[in-house]
Design a protein around this motif. Structure first.
Motif: not given
Length: 340
Positions: A45-48, A31-33, A37-38
């Motif tokens: 996505m925000l940076r792109s 769950l942590g991984l 990842t999300l």
């Protein structure tokens, strides 16, 4: 997010715990991984989508994807593991192991490689591993002292902490023990004095944790690793550092305690006695070799050993018919993934 990715190995001892979710049972590690990842995906996505005043996309100045040898090896493992899972006779356990042992580790590696790139990444990873190993070792020592949750074998009571088997615990902390030892002996990169003393205490706790698992393979591996590292450090310290008497006394005491514990163990004496687990290992290895002979190229697939082993089990191995692996990493690799 890079700090969280690099600190992630600290929670690896929680992998045996299963939590119920609407989609099934998953460990806190899984769950942590998924959360990491999300978050990494959203950050990308925000940076792109952000354009600076000069009209340049910030993503173009970020870290590029470089397919070096380690990345190629990780991606190859993902492909080979997928083929192994798809060719398994029992698909449900195969795809579960594919998720937990192949895809999730590869995903974390790629995150660490491309998202969490920083100059001190190696040190942070090492500290996270030592933190997790020392915590689970302390739990194992508490179990052993309180005589709670132990596993009996060959006349001894073995600690296992959160793991289903003491050998599982020993596999993890036995690999971290040399890392902690190196950090404790070479203090130039460990920062504050309290951190160095924590590392030294962690070495003692982890070595003691290995001792109470009564895993003979882990005893031997850790002893060889620590002796080799200690020899290198002594040679180096005469040139660049003053020999730390307190540290030598501390390590000597921990080694002496481990030797005393082992000398009182019936498990060593029963290693090669008929019915002892030492001789059973040879029987398991023989069966594993026969499996490889019958399935030399693709092996049996992921998590298939337990289903096929009864067909290859020797008469003397009747005590342990439900083994999930052959207790030898090369044989295990070959059976799971095919010709190495």
């Amino acid at each position: 997010i890079s700090d969280a990715i690099l600190a992630f190995p600290a929670i690896l001892p929680l992998a045996p715990i299963a939590l119920s979710t609407p989609l099934g049972r998953f460990s806190p590690v899984e769950l942590g991984l998924l959360g990491l990842t999300l978050l990494a995906f959203l950050r990308g996505m925000l940076r792109s989508g952000h354009v600076d005043p000069y009209g340049e996309n910030q993503a173009s100045s970020g870290v590029g994807v470089q397919l070096d040898g380690l990345v190629v090896a990780a991606l190859s493992l993902g492909v080979i593991g997928t083929v192994a899972a798809a060719s398994s006779a029992y698909p449900n356990p195969a795809w579960r192991e594919w998720r937990q042992v192949i895809i999730e580790p590869v995903t974390w590696f790629l995150l660490a490689r491309f998202v969490a790139r920083r100059d001190d990444a190696d040190r942070r990873l090492a500290f996270a591993l030592v933190l997790g190993a020392s915590a689970v070792s302390a739990l194992a020592l508490g179990q052993w002292i309180l005589r709670d949750g132990l596993v009996g074998a060959d006349g001894v009571e073995r600690a296992r902490a959160l793991y289903p088997s003491p050998n599982n615990l020993a596999l993890f902390i036995g690999r971290v023990a040399p890392v902690a030892f190196v950090l404790a002996l070479w203090p130039l990169h460990t920062g504050h004095r309290l951190v160095r003393w924590w590392l030294r205490a962690s070495v003692v706790v982890i070595v003691a944790g290995v001792a109470v698992t009564y895993s003979r393979g882990a005893w031997l591996a850790v002893a060889i690793a620590l002796l080799w590292i200690g020899r290198k450090w002594l040679k180096w310290s005469h040139i660049e550092l003053r020999l730390s008497r307190r540290l030598v006394i501390l390590l000597t005491a921990s080694v002496a305690g481990a030797i005393l514990l082992m000398s009182r163990s019936e498990r060593l004496g029963l290693m090669f006695v008929s019915g002892g687990t030492g001789l059973l290992r040879f029987s398991v290895w023989t069966g594993a070799v026969e499996m490889i002979r019958d399935h030399p190229w693709l092996g049996l697939g992921l998590d298939q050993f337990v289903y096929f082993y009864p067909n290859y089990m020797g008469a003397e191995a009747w005590r342990e018919p439900n083994l999930s692996h052959p207790h030898q990493f090369l044989l295990d690799f070959w059976i799971r993934l095919g010709f190495p």
